[in-house]
Design an enzyme around this catalytic site. Sequence first.
Site, short mmCIF file in Angstrom:
data_model
loop_
_atom_site.label_atom_id
_atom_site.label_comp_id
_atom_site.label_asym_id
_atom_site.label_seq_id
_atom_site.Cartn_x
_atom_site.Cartn_y
_atom_site.Cartn_z
N TYR A 112 38.19 38.24 45.76
CA TYR A 112 37.99 38.90 44.48
C TYR A 112 37.43 40.31 44.69
O TYR A 112 37.88 41.27 44.06
CB TYR A 112 37.03 38.06 43.62
CG TYR A 112 36.67 38.67 42.29
CD1 TYR A 112 37.55 38.60 41.22
CD2 TYR A 112 35.44 39.29 42.10
CE1 TYR A 112 37.22 39.14 39.99
CE2 TYR A 112 35.10 39.83 40.87
CZ TYR A 112 35.99 39.76 39.82
OH TYR A 112 35.65 40.29 38.61
N SER A 136 34.37 45.69 38.25
CA SER A 136 33.28 44.76 38.56
C SER A 136 32.28 45.42 39.49
O SER A 136 32.62 46.33 40.26
CB SER A 136 33.86 43.51 39.24
OG SER A 136 32.84 42.66 39.73
#
Length: 248
Positions: A160, A147
Amino acid sequence: MKKVGPPVGSADENMEEIVKIAGSVALVTGANRGIGEEFARQLLQRGAKKVYAAARSASSVKLEGVYALDLDVTRPDQVESAASAAADVSLLVNNAGIATMQPVVTGDLGEIRRDLETNLFGPLLMTRAFAEVLARNGGGAIIDVLSAASWYAVPGNAAYSVSKAAAWNLTNAFRVELEEQGTQVLGTHVGLVDTDMTAAWDLAKLSTRDFVTATLDGLEAGAIEVVADDLALSAKEALAGPPRTLML
């Protein structure tokens, strides 16, 4: 969201043979929807001989032409069973992931651990279990779905970010440790993809199709990293600047 032409990142010059998808046997985690389902679909379209579509419940896999597997990547027993059942795999796609939307200072510790168990220890367990499988089948390749948040802390969702930052370096560690057996390890980064996870965010998003296409094009070009959109590219470039530039 503007797509950055695939692949952005350097090829692995030490690879003796670039992986080809046609004729390969792939296993995709989290393949019942979103990015994982799109990986399974495009792998079939590109000529993969067999695609194992793994999900916590195999019955949730609806894509035709795949071999559905029950697999919770946080459970070592299920990971080992998958490695035994899919002993012909030559391409592992570590895609399964969650976002519990927790800050790290005040967030629920159990939820923070869930992020880490899925996004970090999931790929670790899978790669440990399948490393020998890949070696026996000629080296093959691993794709880790990472990501843009690998490179900055997301307000309100920092757990996250922590899990993906750790997974980024885990991917680097896989590459170092699996180089000798000829396994290509590719980390693919993206800002926002149009999936259920991002449905509530009214922001520009890359389609699952474009993201997966960029990643698989990168794999077959011998890339070790794909940076699939402008947000991920900007986040990576910010690493060279002062730390405050990583605070969005």
